[in-house]
Design a protein around this motif. Structure first.
Motif, mmCIF file in Angstrom:
data_model
loop_
_atom_site.group_PDB
_atom_site.id
_atom_site.type_symbol
_atom_site.label_atom_id
_atom_site.label_comp_id
_atom_site.label_asym_id
_atom_site.label_seq_id
_atom_site.Cartn_x
_atom_site.Cartn_y
_atom_site.Cartn_z
ATOM 1 N N HIS A 192 0.856 -1.192 0.000
ATOM 2 C CA HIS A 192 0.000 0.000 0.000
ATOM 3 C C HIS A 192 0.885 1.233 0.000
ATOM 4 N N ALA A 193 0.422 2.272 -0.685
ATOM 5 C CA ALA A 193 1.207 3.505 -0.814
ATOM 6 C C ALA A 193 1.509 4.150 0.532
ATOM 7 N N VAL A 194 0.674 3.920 1.545
ATOM 8 C CA VAL A 194 0.905 4.557 2.844
ATOM 9 C C VAL A 194 2.239 4.129 3.438
ATOM 10 N N LEU A 195 2.722 2.946 3.078
ATOM 11 C CA LEU A 195 3.996 2.456 3.623
ATOM 12 C C LEU A 195 5.195 3.190 3.042
ATOM 13 N N GLU A 196 4.973 3.954 1.971
ATOM 14 C CA GLU A 196 6.070 4.701 1.339
ATOM 15 C C GLU A 196 6.033 6.182 1.710
ATOM 16 N N ARG A 197 5.231 6.541 2.667
ATOM 17 C CA ARG A 197 5.087 7.953 3.034
ATOM 18 C C ARG A 197 6.396 8.530 3.581
ATOM 19 N N ASN A 198 6.625 9.818 3.300
ATOM 20 C CA ASN A 198 7.853 10.492 3.716
ATOM 21 C C ASN A 198 8.013 10.568 5.228
ATOM 22 N N GLU A 199 6.894 10.527 5.956
ATOM 23 C CA GLU A 199 6.993 10.649 7.412
ATOM 24 C C GLU A 199 7.871 9.561 8.029
ATOM 25 N N PHE A 200 7.903 8.401 7.418
ATOM 26 C CA PHE A 200 8.714 7.315 7.968
ATOM 27 C C PHE A 200 10.206 7.648 7.936
ATOM 28 N N GLN A 201 10.592 8.570 7.058
ATOM 29 C CA GLN A 201 11.990 8.988 7.002
ATOM 30 C C GLN A 201 12.213 10.352 7.633
ATOM 31 N N ASP A 202 11.241 11.238 7.488
ATOM 32 C CA ASP A 202 11.397 12.605 7.987
ATOM 33 C C ASP A 202 11.375 12.675 9.507
ATOM 34 N N ILE A 203 10.599 11.803 10.134
ATOM 35 C CA ILE A 203 10.441 11.830 11.591
ATOM 36 C C ILE A 203 11.292 10.714 12.182
ATOM 37 N N ARG A 207 11.286 6.070 12.088
ATOM 38 C CA ARG A 207 12.137 5.377 11.117
ATOM 39 C C ARG A 207 12.148 3.868 11.324
ATOM 40 N N ASN A 208 12.117 3.426 12.574
ATOM 41 C CA ASN A 208 12.137 1.972 12.813
ATOM 42 C C ASN A 208 10.733 1.397 12.992
ATOM 43 N N LYS A 209 9.709 2.177 12.647
ATOM 44 C CA LYS A 209 8.323 1.697 12.754
ATOM 45 C C LYS A 209 7.779 1.197 11.422
ATOM 46 N N GLN A 210 8.505 1.489 10.348
ATOM 47 C CA GLN A 210 7.988 1.142 9.015
ATOM 48 C C GLN A 210 7.883 -0.372 8.837
ATOM 49 N N ALA A 211 8.854 -1.116 9.358
ATOM 50 C CA ALA A 211 8.842 -2.574 9.187
ATOM 51 C C ALA A 211 7.648 -3.194 9.901
ATOM 52 N N THR A 212 7.358 -2.728 11.121
ATOM 53 C CA THR A 212 6.201 -3.241 11.859
ATOM 54 C C THR A 212 4.906 -2.891 11.147
ATOM 55 N N ALA A 213 4.823 -1.657 10.638
ATOM 56 C CA ALA A 213 3.626 -1.244 9.900
ATOM 57 C C ALA A 213 3.423 -2.122 8.671
ATOM 58 N N ALA A 214 4.509 -2.446 7.979
ATOM 59 C CA ALA A 214 4.408 -3.298 6.793
ATOM 60 C C ALA A 214 3.971 -4.713 7.170
ATOM 61 N N ALA A 215 4.451 -5.197 8.322
ATOM 62 C CA ALA A 215 4.090 -6.549 8.758
ATOM 63 C C ALA A 215 2.624 -6.643 9.169
ATOM 64 N N GLN A 216 2.072 -5.544 9.699
ATOM 65 C CA GLN A 216 0.706 -5.580 10.226
ATOM 66 C C GLN A 216 -0.336 -5.028 9.268
ATOM 67 N N ILE A 217 0.064 -4.548 8.105
ATOM 68 C CA ILE A 217 -0.896 -3.960 7.172
ATOM 69 C C ILE A 217 -1.990 -4.974 6.825
ATOM 70 N N GLY A 218 -3.226 -4.528 6.846
ATOM 71 C CA GLY A 218 -4.355 -5.391 6.496
ATOM 72 C C GLY A 218 -4.841 -6.271 7.620
ATOM 73 N N THR A 219 -4.325 -6.061 8.852
ATOM 74 C CA THR A 219 -4.755 -6.869 9.991
ATOM 75 C C THR A 219 -5.549 -6.000 10.973
ATOM 76 N N SER A 220 -6.129 -6.662 11.965
ATOM 77 C CA SER A 220 -6.943 -5.979 12.974
ATOM 78 C C SER A 220 -6.339 -6.185 14.357
ATOM 79 N N GLY A 221 -6.672 -5.284 15.276
ATOM 80 C CA GLY A 221 -6.167 -5.399 16.636
ATOM 81 C C GLY A 221 -6.982 -6.373 17.470
ATOM 82 N N GLY A 222 -6.662 -6.436 18.755
ATOM 83 C CA GLY A 222 -7.400 -7.285 19.684
ATOM 84 C C GLY A 222 -8.521 -6.505 20.348
ATOM 85 N N GLY A 223 -8.886 -6.932 21.562
ATOM 86 C CA GLY A 223 -9.918 -6.207 22.311
ATOM 87 C C GLY A 223 -11.260 -6.227 21.610
ATOM 88 N N ASN A 224 -11.825 -5.039 21.379
ATOM 89 C CA ASN A 224 -13.166 -4.951 20.795
ATOM 90 C C ASN A 224 -13.147 -4.824 19.276
#
Length: 468
Positions: A192-203, A207-224
């Motif tokens: 998804h294009a959101v994974l290529e956003r500049n914020e992952f590099q600018d902030i 910078r080290n959150k992009q890999a986790t975001a890519a791994a979890q894309i298209g999934t849902s959380g727990g709880g409710n």
């Protein structure tokens, strides 16, 4: 490229033990700072150490400066409580009202409203709406940034659900993932294009959150959080969905920005609390001024997390519609746990935080769910100024998670679901339908805020707790 500095190099400069050293070393890994010579890096760090106040709003060094500065000698004082709109007071616990009263005492608060599904949370109560003057409060946005509802109305008759239960159950197991340990395997992930956003590099923090975001894309959380099939009934002939009156199969999902949003919320809340010291009862309402680079940085990170949450829902609905071989007739999507720049009736621009509250501007569509055994409502906002153009985001909890686990039994919940014709995959006692308020009473309390266009009644529900 400069020789990499280490913690001992910073200690020799005089950096104190603690967060400042780790933050400074991480910051030096930014591309434009790595190009500096060893001497220039040391000189820059010396300046930050000696005059941290000069760097308190610097985009690169504000986090380090905050860790170096001593805590303020006194708290920011609260002010006289401002008035706010309250809907369905008889449904709201005292703890949530107390939290809202505290939020209305902040110096930056302009206006507020409390929705009928409100209950206790961190900082602003869940169901709280708060307008502030050019300030954003990370915990008034919430931890699960951009959490949202997404509904697809499919061109299938309602009896399809009863006839194909096992097929649809298998489809949910195959095309949805929940929680932190269950993701799509390599080759089945969607880009998804959101994974290529500049914020992952600018902030730097992201910078080290992009890999986790890519791994979890298209999934849902727990709880409710859930993905469910149910019956959509359109009851209003004049509806923006362009659908005739009648019943359809619907796919409804509820989830947010996963680990990305939680990391952003916790990181910037900590920084806000370091820079904005409030009395103990209000400490989680610490804000970031949007006139500072730190405030602007959070704003960008928040919007990234919100767009990421939307991308997750897009992929969920795309996967399932494709598996069914159907194209949705209509879609409704809305989010909460977010902050918007909006204008009040008097023309004043404010930052409107909706923590567990649905945007209900005039003509804006939204989805307000009930529980597993109660209908949700497709609504159109009326744009009521007193509510800050907001409505509830659901029925709201009647029991805390702990109390539900203590008082409810699995056999009891299963019988209750069976009586209502609901097939549940996964889920826990803390999400039992009995743990939630009466959605009909909640909707009655906010009938002036929204018009009802139709309903969604769950039939096959998937939540965390069931694997493929």
């Amino acid at each position: 490229m400069a020789q990499q500095l280490r913690g001992n190099d910073l200690r020799q400069l005089g950096f104190p033990e603690g967060r400042a050293i780790g933050l400074a070393l991480a910051q030096l890994q930014r591309k434009h700072l790595k190009k500096l010579s060893h001497t220039d890096q040391l000189t820059l760090l010396q300046r930050v150490l000696q005059t941290p106040t000069e760097f308190s709003t610097d985009l690169d060094w504000s986090h380090v400066a905050a860790a170096l500065l001593p805590p303020p000698s006194r708290h920011i004082a609260l002010t006289e409580r401002k008035e706010y709109a309250l809907y369905g007071a008889e449904h709201i616990e005292q703890g949530a009202i107390h939290q809202m009263e505290t939020a209305m005492k902040l110096p930056v608060t302009v206006a507020g409203a409390l929705m009928p599904d409100a209950h206790h949370g961190y900082g602003l109560p869940i169901g709280g709406v708060l307008a502030t003057d050019n300030a954003v409060i990370p915990y008034a946005v919430g931890v699960d940034i951009g959490c949202r509802m997404a509904l697809s109305v499919l061109p299938l008759p309602p009896q399809f659900l009863g006839q194909r239960v096992q097929e649809l159950r298998k489809l949910l197991l195959e095309h949805t993932r929940f929680g932190n340990r269950d993701g799509f395997q390599h080759g089945r992930k969607m880009d998804h294009a959101v994974l290529e956003r500049n914020e992952f590099q600018d902030i730097g923090f992201l910078r080290n959150k992009q890999a986790t975001a890519a791994a979890q894309i298209g999934t849902s959380g727990g709880g409710n959080h859930f993905v469910e099939f149910g019956i959509v009934e359109i009851t209003e002939p004049q509806n923006e969905l362009g659908l005739p009156l009648g019943q359809y199969v619907g796919l409804l999902s509820h989830s947010g920005s996963r680990g990305l949003g939680a990391s952003v919320a916790n990181h910037y809340t900590q920084l806000a609390m370091e820079n904005c010291q409030l009395p103990a009862e209000a400490k989680h309402l610490a804000w970031l001024s949007l006139e500072t680079e730190l405030g602007q940085e959070y704003w960008r990170a928040m919007n990234l997390a919100g767009d990421y949450a939307s991308a997750c829902h897009f992929q969920i609905h795309h996967r399932i519609a494709k598996a069914l071989g159907e194209k949705p007739l209509a879609k409704v999507e809305n989010h909460h746990n977010f902050a918007w720049k909006e204008r009040m009736a008097d023309g004043r621009e404010v930052i409107v935080h909706r923590k567990g509250a649905t945007p209900a501007g005039k003509g804006v569509l939204g989805m307000i769910p009930g529980s597993m055994t109660a209908p949700g409502f497709i609504v159109r906002g009326r744009g009521v100024a007193e509510s800050l153009a907001s409505a509830s985001h659901g029925a709201g909890r009647r029991m805390s998670r702990t109390r539900a686990k203590q008082e409810l039994g699995e056999a009891e919940v299963r019988r209750y679901l069976a009586q209502h014709g609901v097939e549940l995959i996964g889920g826990g006692l803390d999400e039992a339908p009995m743990a939630y308020k009466d959605i009909h009473a909640v909707m009655q309390s906010q009938q002036e805020l929204v018009d009802v266009l139709g309903t969604f009644t769950p039939r096959i529900v998937r939540m965390e707790g069931a694997s493929t």
